[in-house]
Design an enzyme around this catalytic site. Structure first.
Site, short mmCIF file in Angstrom:
data_model
loop_
_atom_site.label_atom_id
_atom_site.label_comp_id
_atom_site.label_asym_id
_atom_site.label_seq_id
_atom_site.Cartn_x
_atom_site.Cartn_y
_atom_site.Cartn_z
N GLU A 1 -28.21 -24.98 -12.50
CA GLU A 1 -27.41 -25.19 -11.42
C GLU A 1 -27.91 -25.89 -10.14
O GLU A 1 -27.54 -26.29 -8.97
CB GLU A 1 -26.81 -23.89 -10.88
CG GLU A 1 -27.39 -22.90 -10.22
CD GLU A 1 -28.32 -22.26 -11.26
OE1 GLU A 1 -28.07 -22.06 -12.28
OE2 GLU A 1 -29.33 -21.41 -10.52
N CYS B 1 -33.15 -17.77 -14.96
CA CYS B 1 -34.59 -17.53 -14.11
C CYS B 1 -34.76 -15.97 -14.33
O CYS B 1 -35.03 -15.66 -15.46
CB CYS B 1 -33.98 -17.80 -12.69
SG CYS B 1 -35.72 -17.74 -11.68
N HIS C 1 -33.50 -23.30 -13.25
CA HIS C 1 -32.30 -23.13 -12.60
C HIS C 1 -31.35 -24.29 -12.81
O HIS C 1 -31.48 -25.34 -12.19
CB HIS C 1 -32.21 -23.07 -11.21
CG HIS C 1 -32.76 -21.64 -10.76
ND1 HIS C 1 -32.01 -20.77 -10.42
CD2 HIS C 1 -34.00 -21.41 -10.30
CE1 HIS C 1 -32.61 -19.69 -10.04
NE2 HIS C 1 -33.92 -20.09 -9.89
#
Lengths: 238, 309
Positions: A201, A75, A199
């Site tokens: 994750e 990001c 992202h």
């Protein structure tokens, strides 16, 4: 570094799940000694750069980039790798990759003005011609050999950002994404450097594949799994 | 459009329990938040939302424990709200594993709090939540404390202001519609979506899939938070707890056509809505299918277990 980066925890958890040991740090020595460095980020570019300078992490990050060990930006982390950003005035980035960071503007879809930040699940694809979804998915792995290996073309990933990077070298763009008439670079890979605007994750099981690939890249024969370590260059102050 | 609409299961939490507020009845325990969260994650939830409905100190610690446990297992954005009053409260929620926080009372009482929170944690971590009640003259007033306290603040003025102060999203709940299953307040959502430059999350009122479709198409919502319609669509005994419920009446004149998350998403895709949906998600409870019809349930009636059309 308290520059609003709140997501190192989820990065840590994603690494845990794939068997990658991480240390959250803002210590230059840790970054130099790491097998791999992950630079996450949420918040403003200028505050982040200020914080990196304050902690003396700019040189170690540049060193990590040149050393050949994996450097992963997430990001804001992707944006920080660039030469400069126009967020709140012009600011210099790490300059590890040449390019600028600019804001989404005039996003339209028919009569509707689309919102900024770009928030939610949007598709990443290998080729601009895949935008309209008309192309057939290539039979082979579209991202073989990169940190996106094993991920299908045109897969949704989770985004939350108002700015995007424009790398000077189009050869470094690994995936594109389309939002409101704007096509932008959603991930890059250049040798040992990988960075994504989304992202991984926060992108469910598909996103975890990126971490799995990183863990696989770090495994060396004879080294037990528990000893591969990646250092997350940020602060535990949060 | 390539950006999908987000479907966000909302879980109201009281102590260790997932609950649902029933109009005129109080609160009903449905099970444990962790089990529901895990189920929704495995069934395609785009994000998850935990709201602390008690907002007491005891409740806060309990909620943070739930957040810690949940965030170890689920890898989609998690928003936490309810009683967050200070930057420290926000910091704690994020440190426990939340990606975003939803703030209402503290923000409307002192708008600068939004700027401070966005500055410290990033706009994308700050959702300003607005509870709206329609006035007789057609304007909308903001409320706090789960729709119990008036503020005399105009909803659209406040929404715009909050976005300017740095809110990454505005979550809008219709106090009149929440928990009724009668659908969203379309006019409220649309007017807000047209006036604010940040994404709008519609929250409260979904009783059937068509309501979700309407608030997306006509209400211009960028995301939709759904609670009862999904919770009641789950097989009883999901987590083995004794608090789970099997009946679906929701008080007053409300009716509900419960639906599973994959069913909802598949249906939205069929209506031409860009929604993130995988054709064959891993179904933990695939041997029992809940009938998903458009006729709705009458008060007190249990759904028939037939194959879903």
């Amino acid at each position: 570094m308290d520059y609003g980066t709140g997501n190192f925890l989820s990065v840590e958890r994603a690494c845990d799940v794939v068997g990658l040991r991480t240390v959250v740090t803002s210590d230059a020595a840790d970054v130099r000694a790491a097998d791999a460095v992950i630079l996450p980020g949420v918040g403003s570019f200028s505050c982040a750069m200020e914080a990196l300078h304050e902690h003396g992490l700019v040189e170690p990050l540049r060193y990590a980039a040149e050393s050949g060990k994996p450097l992963v930006g997430i990001c804001l982390g992707l944006q920080l790798l660039m030469t400069e950003s126009s967020e709140f005035g012009r600011h210099r980035g790490l300059g590890i990759l040449e390019g600028a960071v600019v804001r989404f503007q005039n996003l339209h879809q028919g009569p509707r003005t689309l919102k900024v930040p770009h928030t939610g699940w949007n598709r990443v694809f290998r080729n601009p011609t895949d935008v309209l979804g008309a192309g057939d998915a290539p039979l082979s792995d579209p991202w073989a050999g990169s940190l996106m290996a094993g991920i299908q073309n045109n897969t949704p990933m989770y985004f939350a950002h108002s700015f995007f990077a424009k790398p000077r070298d189009p050869g470094t763009v690994l995936s594109f994404t389309h939002y409101g008439g704007q096509m932008f670079c959603s991930s890059i890979q250049h040798g040992n450097i990988f960075a994504c605007q989304f992202h991984p994750e926060r992108s469910g099981p598909t996103g975890l594949q990126v971490y799995r690939n990183l863990a696989a890249a770090l495994r060396r024969p004879g080294i037990p799994k528990e000893e591969t370590r990646a250092f997350t260059a940020t602060s535990a102050a949060l | 459009m390539s950006l999908s609409v987000r479907i966000i299961p909302r879980m109201d939490i009281k102590g260790p329990n997932l609950v649902k507020g029933i109009q005129l009845e109080g609160v009903r325990v449905l099970g444990t938040p962790e089990a529901f969260a895990r189920h929704y994650y495995e069934n395609g939830a785009d994000e998850l939302l935990f709201m602390d409905v008690v907002a007491s100190l005891y409740g806060r610690n309990s909620l943070l424990d739930i957040v810690r446990r949940t965030s170890r297992e689920i890898f989609v954005p998690l928003t936490v709200g309810g009683g967050l009053r200070t930057l420290d409260d926000i910091r704690e929620a994020l440190a426990a594993g939340a990606d975003k926080v939803a703030i209402n009372t503290a923000a409307i009482r002192r708008p600068e709090f939004v700027r401070e929170a966005a500055g410290r944690f990033g706009s994308s971590a700050v959702v300003v939540s607005i509870e709206a009640k329609r006035r007789p003259d057609g304007s909308y007033e903001a409320y706090t404390n789960n729709g119990r306290e008036r503020t005399e603040v105009d909803v659209f003025d406040w929404g715009q202001h909050a976005a300017q102060l740095g809110a990454g999203e505005i979550m809008i709940t219709s106090v009149d519609r929440e928990g009724t299953g009668r659908g969203f307040d379309i006019e409220l959502t649309r007017r807000l979506a047209e006036i604010v430059s940040v994404p709008v999350v519609a929250c409260g009122g979904a009783g059937k899939a068509e309501h979700v479709q309407d608030v997306i198409n006509e209400g211009q919502a960028d995301a939709v938070a759904v609670a009862s319609m999904l919770h009641y669509g789950l097989q009883p005994g999901l987590d083995g707890s004794t608090g789970t419920n099997t009946r679906w009446p929701i008080g007053g004149k409300g009716t509900l056509t419960p639906c599973s998350l994959p069913e909802l998403k598949a249906w939205l895709v069929k209506q031409g809505i860009n929604c993130r949906y995988a054709a064959a998600p891993s179904q933990v409870y695939s041997d029992v299918q809940i009938h998903c019809s458009h006729s709705g349930l009458r008060h007190g009636e249990l759904p028939q277990r037939r194959a879903c059309v």
